[in-house]
Design a protein around this motif. Structure first.
Motif: not given
Ligand code: DP6
Length: 361
Positions: A33-34, A37, A127, A165-166, A168, A224-225, A274, A315
């Protein structure tokens, strides 16, 4: 100084006066997971995901040249046929962020029409599919202006724009598996865009299935931000970023060997970590619902009884993604229908699978 000069459009010779491009792009599900940031839209750790196939956004971008370049962007937004003003600020800030790389935006009036294949407010992240579809449309327009751009450069720039934009969203441009974020052991990886996983993938992962159980369609308690921001000053953040880096190294090996038990361990641990990060931030959140936990326990029980290679991931919400090999599709779907549908809101679930990314519609 200009960041990423390779993505700045060379001198514009001529702009097409009007037309339309229509593109479709899928959602994706992260295995590692991301979460966390730094400005602007750069990940604290590398992430890796399966690109999905059926959960998609289709976007049409109609463009008409304005008489003269104005100071503001000019766009109208329609979601599933109706004007949708609440999406406008996100697109406005996306345009502001990408303008220096696609400087023709202010020279057009745009009508953006978008629709999703999955139910609105189902809690499925729109997104990723939405921003990747729009970025891909913008690159189709850029191609008309800059015909010299190669297909590879076009995909890379689409991912670069989508990220702005986002985060992920940059992982949805290509498939079946993409990596976003610089990682020592992934050749060509970058914080600025996602790349296709550049190594051999074992046939166990061909047509890998993702059935999404819609547990709760309620409004997200935390955007998510805001969630990403809570990783700043979080007591466990540094360890978490290190763990994600190690998990990518493990997955690189697993994707090559096809070791599904090892796959399950990494993927489930990532999902729970996460949520553990959200539970241990200040303020803290629990985004799982009672039914999320009941499903997880059922999955563990089923795996124990049958030896199936079924696992879950999550998620930033209550829905459960069930991942399993194509060879187990029939049995797992029977199990879902008989044992898990009862935990889904209105009995809803979506059967998806690994897919190939954005394309022209
Ligand atoms: C939990 O990509 O929605 O899905 O960059 O702020 O738009 P922003 O965030 P976003 O974060 C996704 C987080 C997640 C884990 C993932 O998809 O890696």
């Amino acid at each position: 100084m200009m960041d990423y000069p390779q993505f700045v459009l060379p001198k514009i010779i001529e702009l097409p006066s009007e037309g339309v491009v229509v593109c479709t792009s899928p959602s994706n599900i992260a295995l590692v997971k991301y979460w966390g940031k730094r400005p602007v839209q750069l990940p604290e750790n590398a992430s890796i995901s399966f690109t999905l196939d059926l959960c998609r956004t289709t976007t049409s971008l109609r463009y008409k040249k304005r008489d003269k370049t104005a100071v503001d962007f000019d766009f109208e937004l329609l979601f599933e046929g109706k004007p949708k003003s609440d999406f406008k600020p996100k697109i406005q800030s996306f345009f502001e962020r990408v303008e220096k790389y696609v400087p023709f935006l202010k020279q057009y009036t745009f009508t953006i029409e978008t629709s999703n294949t999955f139910p609105h407010s189902s809690g499925i992240a729109s997104s990723a599919s939405g921003m990747s579809a729009l970025a891909y449309c913008i690159m189709q327009l850029e191609k008309k202006i800059n015909s010299e751009i190669t297909d590879a450069a076009c995909l890379q720039k689409a991912s670069f724009l989508a990220r702005l934009g986002s985060g992920s969203a940059c992982r949805s441009i290509e498939g079946p598996i993409t990596v976003w974020g610089k990682h020592q052991e992934i050749r060509g990886s970058s914080d600025a865009f996602a790349i296709k996983f550049p190594y051999n993938i074992h046939h166990n992962f061909e047509n890998y299935q993702d059935t999404i159980l819609l547990i709760d369609k309620g409004e997200k308690q935390v955007s998510s931000t805001v969630g990403h921001d809570l990783m700043h000053g979080h007591p466990f953040s540094q360890k978490r970023f290190e763990q994600a880096t190690t998990n990518i190294t493990k997955l690189k090996e697993i994707l090559n060997s096809g070791d599904l038990d090892a796959f399950i361990e990494v993927v489930e641990s990532e999902a729970l970590t996460l949520h553990a990060m959200m539970m241990t931030s200040l303020p803290y959140f629990i985004l799982m619902k009672p039914n999320t936990l009941l499903v997880i326990n059922k999955v563990w029980q089923y795996r124990k009884e049958t030896g199936a290679k079924l696992c879950f991931t999550l998620d930033a919400g209550a829905n459960v993604h069930l991942l399993y090999p194509n060879s187990e599709k029939d049995q797992v779907l029977d199990f879902i229908k008989s044992e898990l549908v009862a935990y889904c809101q209105n009995g809803q679930y979506i059967s998806d699978k690994i897919g190939l990314g954005a394309k022209k519609a």
